[in-house]
Design an enzyme around this catalytic site. Structure first.
Site, PDB file in Angstrom:
ATOM      1  CE  LYS A 251      28.828 -55.437   4.848  1.00 59.33           C
ATOM      2  NZ  LYS A 251      29.912 -55.376   5.734  1.00 59.33           N
TER       3      LYS A 251
ATOM      4  NE  ARG B 231      34.433 -56.160  -0.566  1.00 56.69           N
ATOM      5  CZ  ARG B 231      33.514 -57.005  -0.265  1.00 56.69           C
ATOM      6  NH1 ARG B 231      32.456 -56.610   0.273  1.00 56.69           N
ATOM      7  NH2 ARG B 231      33.367 -58.146  -0.900  1.00 56.69           N
TER       8      ARG B 231
END
Length: 301
Positions: free
Chosen positions: A243, A282
């Protein structure tokens, strides 16, 4: 390998579809390790993913990638057919379903435990019918009104992720006085809609939604305060992989690290999340985070 397909790259079959082998019994939660944090592999069946540039946009490529994750040891494979990167174009439920359903069916037949990453109850319902055992929903405060009833009716696990407003906008509502406390409170409000529909507490998995309506510092505050989210009494999932806030952290010579350059930082988050006792991480790079959570489990004893 007794699975849906021959191992990618072996024999005359270059696609996992032409050579079908006997189906394997699909994994269930009872089959998963209980002594460590689980690893969920990300499989984007989209042409516009921020992390992989659409490498798995066609069905054959997506199935090959999913099988690879399965054989690498992914505990769960999260299949998504709609990008949530900033300013991504929405796709119709029909298009989303055409992308994900063949992949879900193939991976379930190969014995994988599959999660469907969708904000659409109609897509979720068809994916569950195809064998998905988990619904991963990033819609947050804009949850599809049909989703709670579907989760109650099917009995599947449901990942409730925190977000505010349009998930495709860049931090549209990243205004908090106390981000940890406010995210916890808003998760409870959404969760209570599911309770009202008949969803059992043990079906709910909470995700603080790193990067969704949060800036970089707020993401770090949530990670530091993850025990507050866990105190709500549900399993917790962390999705930090590749991210933007990790790219910003790794800025060099004024340039943020690109998505594929963020895997080492992702592994560090996986290890620290495992140390904090989260249920699952994840990630895009399954083997690296799997190693990290196994080391953490051994260290903790």
């Amino acid at each position: 390998m007794d699975s849906l397909a021959a191992a990618p790259g072996t024999g005359p079959a270059t696609s996992p579809l032409p050579v079908v082998r006997p189906a394997r019994k699909a994994r269930t939660f009872a089959d998963l390790p209980a002594d460590r944090t689980l690893v969920m592999g990300v499989l984007n069946v989209t042409p516009d993913s921020f992390s992989d540039g659409g490498r798995f946009a066609d069905t054959d490529a997506a199935i090959r990638a999913g099988l690879k994750m399965h054989y690498e040891g992914a505990d769960i494979i999260d299949v998504g057919g709609e990008s949530t990167r900033p300013d991504a174009v929405r796709v119709s439920p029909e298009e989303e379903q055409s992308r994900v359903l063949p992949v879900v069916e193939a991976l379930v037949r190969a014995g994988a435990l599959v999660s469907i990453d969708t904000m659409n109850a109609a897509t979720a319902e068809k994916a569950v019918a195809a064998g998905a055992a988990v619904i991963n929903d990033v819609s947050g405060t804009e949850t599809d009104p049909d989703m709670p009833g579907l989760v109650a009716r099917t009995g599947v696990s449901y990942i409730l992720m925190h977000s505010r407003g349009n998930v495709r906008s860049n931090d549209p509502n990243a205004s908090y006085t106390d981000v940890v406390e406010e995210v916890a409170e808003e998760l409870v409000k959404i969760r209570d809609r599911f309770y009202a529909a008949g969803v059992a507490p043990e079906q709910i998995i909470l995700d603080p939604g790193l990067g969704f309506s949060k800036n970089a510092e707020q993401n770090w505050q949530l990670l530091r305060g993850i025990d507050r989210i866990a105190a709500l009494g549900h399993r917790v999932l962390i999705g930090a992989s590749r991210k933007r806030f990790l790219g910003s952290l790794l800025t060099s010579y004024g340039k943020a690290a690109q998505p594929l350059e963020r895997d080492n930082a992702t592994v560090a988050v996986s290890a620290l999340a495992a140390s904090a006792g989260v249920w699952a991480v994840r990630v895009h790079n399954v083997p690296a985070s799997l190693d990290a959570v196994k080391v953490t489990a051994a260290w903790k004893g």
